[in-house]
Write a protein that holds these residues in place. Structure first.
Motif, short mmCIF file in Angstrom:
data_model
loop_
_atom_site.label_atom_id
_atom_site.label_comp_id
_atom_site.label_asym_id
_atom_site.label_seq_id
_atom_site.Cartn_x
_atom_site.Cartn_y
_atom_site.Cartn_z
N SER A 277 0.86 9.50 17.10
CA SER A 277 1.05 8.39 16.16
C SER A 277 -0.08 7.40 16.19
CB SER A 277 2.38 7.70 16.47
OG SER A 277 2.67 6.76 15.47
N GLN A 278 -1.30 7.87 16.22
CA GLN A 278 -2.45 6.95 16.17
C GLN A 278 -2.75 6.57 14.74
OE1 GLN A 278 -5.69 8.75 18.20
NE2 GLN A 278 -4.84 8.44 20.23
N PRO A 279 -3.20 5.33 14.53
CA PRO A 279 -3.52 4.90 13.17
C PRO A 279 -4.78 5.56 12.65
CG PRO A 279 -4.12 3.20 14.74
CD PRO A 279 -3.42 4.27 15.52
N SER B 289 0.86 -1.20 0.00
CA SER B 289 0.00 0.00 0.00
C SER B 289 0.89 1.24 0.00
CB SER B 289 -0.92 0.00 1.22
OG SER B 289 -1.73 -1.15 1.25
N PRO B 290 1.61 1.48 -1.10
CA PRO B 290 2.60 2.56 -1.10
C PRO B 290 2.01 3.95 -0.99
CG PRO B 290 2.35 1.63 -3.30
CD PRO B 290 1.59 0.74 -2.37
N THR B 291 0.74 4.13 -1.33
CA THR B 291 0.14 5.47 -1.29
C THR B 291 -0.67 5.71 -0.02
OG1 THR B 291 -1.81 4.68 -2.51
CG2 THR B 291 0.03 5.56 -3.80
N SER B 292 -0.54 4.85 0.97
CA SER B 292 -1.26 5.03 2.23
C SER B 292 -0.44 5.89 3.19
CB SER B 292 -1.56 3.68 2.88
OG SER B 292 -2.00 3.84 4.21
N ALA B 293 -0.99 7.02 3.57
CA ALA B 293 -0.31 7.89 4.54
C ALA B 293 -0.16 7.17 5.88
CB ALA B 293 -1.09 9.19 4.71
N ARG C 200 7.10 11.51 3.45
CA ARG C 200 6.32 10.84 2.41
C ARG C 200 4.84 10.76 2.82
NH1 ARG C 200 4.54 9.69 -2.41
NH2 ARG C 200 3.96 7.51 -2.75
N ALA C 201 4.57 10.41 4.07
CA ALA C 201 3.19 10.31 4.55
C ALA C 201 2.49 11.66 4.46
CB ALA C 201 3.18 9.81 5.99
N LEU C 202 3.21 12.74 4.77
CA LEU C 202 2.62 14.07 4.72
C LEU C 202 2.29 14.48 3.29
CD1 LEU C 202 1.87 16.26 6.77
CD2 LEU C 202 4.11 17.29 6.40
N GLU C 203 3.06 13.97 2.32
CA GLU C 203 2.81 14.28 0.91
C GLU C 203 1.59 13.53 0.37
OE1 GLU C 203 6.46 13.08 -0.77
OE2 GLU C 203 7.51 14.98 -0.37
N LEU C 204 1.12 12.52 1.12
CA LEU C 204 0.02 11.68 0.63
C LEU C 204 -1.34 12.17 1.11
CD1 LEU C 204 1.76 8.21 1.03
CD2 LEU C 204 1.17 9.37 -1.11
N ASP C 205 -1.42 13.44 1.50
CA ASP C 205 -2.69 14.08 1.85
C ASP C 205 -3.43 13.34 2.98
OD1 ASP C 205 -4.63 16.03 1.67
OD2 ASP C 205 -5.78 14.95 0.17
N PRO C 206 -2.79 13.21 4.15
CA PRO C 206 -3.47 12.53 5.27
C PRO C 206 -4.57 13.40 5.86
CG PRO C 206 -1.41 13.48 6.01
CD PRO C 206 -1.46 13.70 4.52
N GLU C 207 -5.42 12.77 6.70
CA GLU C 207 -6.43 13.57 7.40
C GLU C 207 -5.73 14.55 8.33
OE1 GLU C 207 -5.70 9.91 9.92
OE2 GLU C 207 -5.86 10.41 7.77
N GLU C 208 -6.45 15.59 8.73
CA GLU C 208 -5.83 16.71 9.44
C GLU C 208 -5.15 16.29 10.74
OE1 GLU C 208 -4.32 20.39 10.09
OE2 GLU C 208 -5.19 19.54 8.27
N ILE D 90 -1.16 16.90 11.52
CA ILE D 90 -0.62 17.65 12.66
C ILE D 90 0.43 16.82 13.38
CG2 ILE D 90 -1.19 18.60 14.93
CD1 ILE D 90 -3.94 19.37 13.72
N GLY D 91 0.13 15.56 13.62
CA GLY D 91 1.09 14.68 14.29
C GLY D 91 2.37 14.50 13.49
#
Length: 594
Positions: A592-594, A521-525, A550-558, A562-563
């Motif tokens: 660092s919560q999932p 799942s390479p595109t999972s933040a 990389r995770a931040l570039e993948l448009d994670p939830e807000e 922040i984390g």
């Protein structure tokens, strides 16, 4: 593959370009030579417009736009010679777009040549002549030996129903048995047609024996089970009818027509036995073969046969739902919704079609309209499965509170009927988890696991709840290990296992497992974030920073974003002394919560 005629056009075009290039070189010596060009040499070739139309049509077909392909093919139809393969492409495109009249026009052009046209062209002409009540002409189209194996079985089925109407049952069965045993799917459809022909001839004992043979082969066909159960019920053997329907449901799944039939038998309603006309029987033959093809392929090819079946029997709504499914799987959501909109409210397939239509509309980006379609349909029918689909739509749209109410009502209805559905407990448990009702979520997920003890999705969701709550970790790890073993290519499940290892302090196991999850799942933040945490705990800070970036570039939830920003500045806080695993650190739980 490019049609042969298109290849000729292309070759001619390349030759013309070569000639022009040569002339240009020869005349480049001086102004006088340049003025000596003869204008007719540069006139547009006579077939340029046709060539352009064919290219546009091919491009449209490749980009899932059969309506545009049909329009372009139609623009050059009169210019094509008899038997041109381009006309055969037009047949396919026209049927895919639901334009039967144009499909017939293309088929006539394709079949007028020496080779008699493609198999699909001949099937199309056979259906057209059957609809026009010209069985003699239909047989002429079906008599060719140049059908491929798949189309040949369909042609034989059509010919058998014509023989039944024109001659008798014996003649029909003689034709039908020419199908032989080319493939298992052909055998099952052929046997189902044999039984339906015997029912149509009122040879009910023979039909029941044929359906028993079909049952013994293994896979069940809804069209055969429906006829078999109706025959049993008409003879007063309701227990046997229920057994056949329930067996189908357990092995294959819920079928709207069989569900309605079971309800009718249970309430004592009169049950009719289908004595099919040749057109209705032929339509079922096409439908059953296309359904078998759709079950084995993700292509949109079955759609052309569903279109032919519906021309023979416009009331065959089962074909509409499966046709829409093939369109949906190929990203043609608007067309899928249009096909499903034709299913009338009195049809046994109405509720299922409306649920399917709502999802197609949602997939096309119109969620509000999709919810309106589903809500209106729920208001017109008490269908349980439709309400479940409505709840799923609500949850997908983020209306968890209302979705939970819908699922709760269905669960209560199931309880009154003495049944439980693990999928509903899983769905409601996931919603309650998002709503923060952890104890209720856990109870639902535990019940779901009790009902489906080997289901990886249930294990993954319940294990995730336990990890989030930092509870029952000793049970969560082996459960997720089992889920990962059952579904080793599922990135989210592998991620959950790696995250469980992280939370019990097994950082090296976490790292290797999460690296695999990232590969899946390479595109999972979320997965990239988790791997960054594992790297950090192992002292590999540069790699951790890379994964968090990389995770931040993948448009994670807000909340995750922040984390991530916080960790990119300060890293993970130290583990609390005396506690096992980073999962017990309050600071780590925060960032660092999932």
């Amino acid at each position: 593959m490019m049609p042969r005629r298109l290849g000729v056009y292309a070759s001619a075009g390349l030759a013309s370009l070569g000639a022009l290039a040569t002339v240009g070189c020869a005349t480049s010596a001086g102004p006088a030579a340049r003025h000596s060009f003869h204008p007719p040499m540069f006139a547009k070739p006579a077939d340029a417009d046709a060539f352009s139309a064919v290219l546009i049509a091919r491009y449209a077909a490749l980009n899932n736009d059969p309506a545009e392909a049909v329009a372009q093919y139609a623009s050059v139809l009169d210019e094509l010679p008899d038997g041109d393969p381009i006309a055969a492409r037009g047949v396919y495109a026209a049927l895919m777009s639901g334009d039967f009249d144009r499909a017939v026009a293309f088929a006539r052009k394709a079949s007028a040549g020496e080779n008699g046209g493609s198999s699909l062209s001949r099937l199309t002409l056979a259906v057209d002549t059957l609809v026009a009540n010209r069985p003699d002409r239909a047989i002429a189209h079906l008599s060719s030996e140049r059908f491929g194996p798949f189309n040949r079985s369909m042609a034989i089925s059509l010919a058998a129903w014509i023989a039944f109407e024109e001659v008798d049952l014996s003649a029909a069965l003689g034709v039908l048995r020419q199908a032989g045993d080319d493939a298992f799917a052909v055998q099952t459809v052929t046997l189902a047609m044999e039984g339906l022909l015997q029912v149509a001839a009122r040879e009910d004992d023979l039909a029941l024996a044929t359906f028993e043979r079909l049952d013994a082969m293994g896979p069940r066909l809804a069209i055969a089970t429906d006829a078999q159960a109706r025959l049993m019920a008409s003879r007063g053997d309701t227990a046997a009818a229920f057994e056949r329907i329930d067996s189908f449901t357990a092995e294959v799944g819920r079928n709207p027509k069989l569900t309605q039939l079971r309800r009718s038998i249970a309430t004592g309603e009169a049950v009719d036995v289908p004595r099919l006309s040749s057109a209705e029987g032929a339509a079922l033959g096409l439908y059953a073969s296309a359904a078998a093809l759709a079950a084995r392929s993700d292509s949109d090819l079955p759609g052309v046969y569903f279109a032919l079946a519906l021309k023979l029997d416009p009331s065959l709504d089962a074909a509409r739902t499966l046709w829409a499914d093939t369109l949906d799987r190929n990203g043609r959501f608007v067309e899928a919704a249009a096909v499903l909109e034709q299913v009338p409210a009195h049809s046994p397939f109405y509720a299922a079609a409306q649920a399917q239509r709502a999802w197609a509309v949602a997939s096309s980006g119109e969620m509000d309209r999709a919810l309106t379609i589903a809500a209106d349909a729920v208001g017109q029918t008490a269908d349980r499965d439709l309400r479940v689909q409505y709840g799923d739509l609500l949850a997908t749209n983020g209306d968890d509170a209302k979705a939970s109410e819908v699922f709760t009502a269905v669960i209560a209805e199931d309880a009154r009927a003495g049944r439980e559905d693990w999928r509903l407990f899983l769905a409601r448990g996931a919603i309650l988890e998002r709503l923060g009702a952890w104890e209720r979520a856990e109870a639902d997920l535990v019940r779901s696991l009790e009902l489906a003890p080997d289901n990886p999705d249930v294990m993954n969701r319940l294990g995730g709840v336990w990890i989030d709550q930092k509870s029952n970790l000793d049970a969560a790890v082996p459960m997720l290990e089992k889920a990962a073993a059952l579904r080793p290519e599922a990135g989210p499940i592998i991620d959950s296992l790696g995250w469980a290892y992280f939370h019990v302090g097994r950082y090296h196991d976490a790292m290797t497992t999460l690296e695999r999850a990232v590969s899946l799942s390479p595109t999972s933040a979320t997965v990239n974030d988790h791997l960054g945490d594992a790297y950090w705990r192992l002292g590999r800070h540069r790699e951790a920073t890379f994964q968090w970036t990389r995770a931040l570039e993948l448009d994670p939830e807000e909340a995750r974003a922040i984390g991530l920003r916080r960790k990119l500045v300060a890293g993970l806080p130290p583990r609390t002394a005396g506690l096992v695993g980073a999962s017990l650190s309050e600071a780590t739980r925060t960032v660092s919560q999932p």
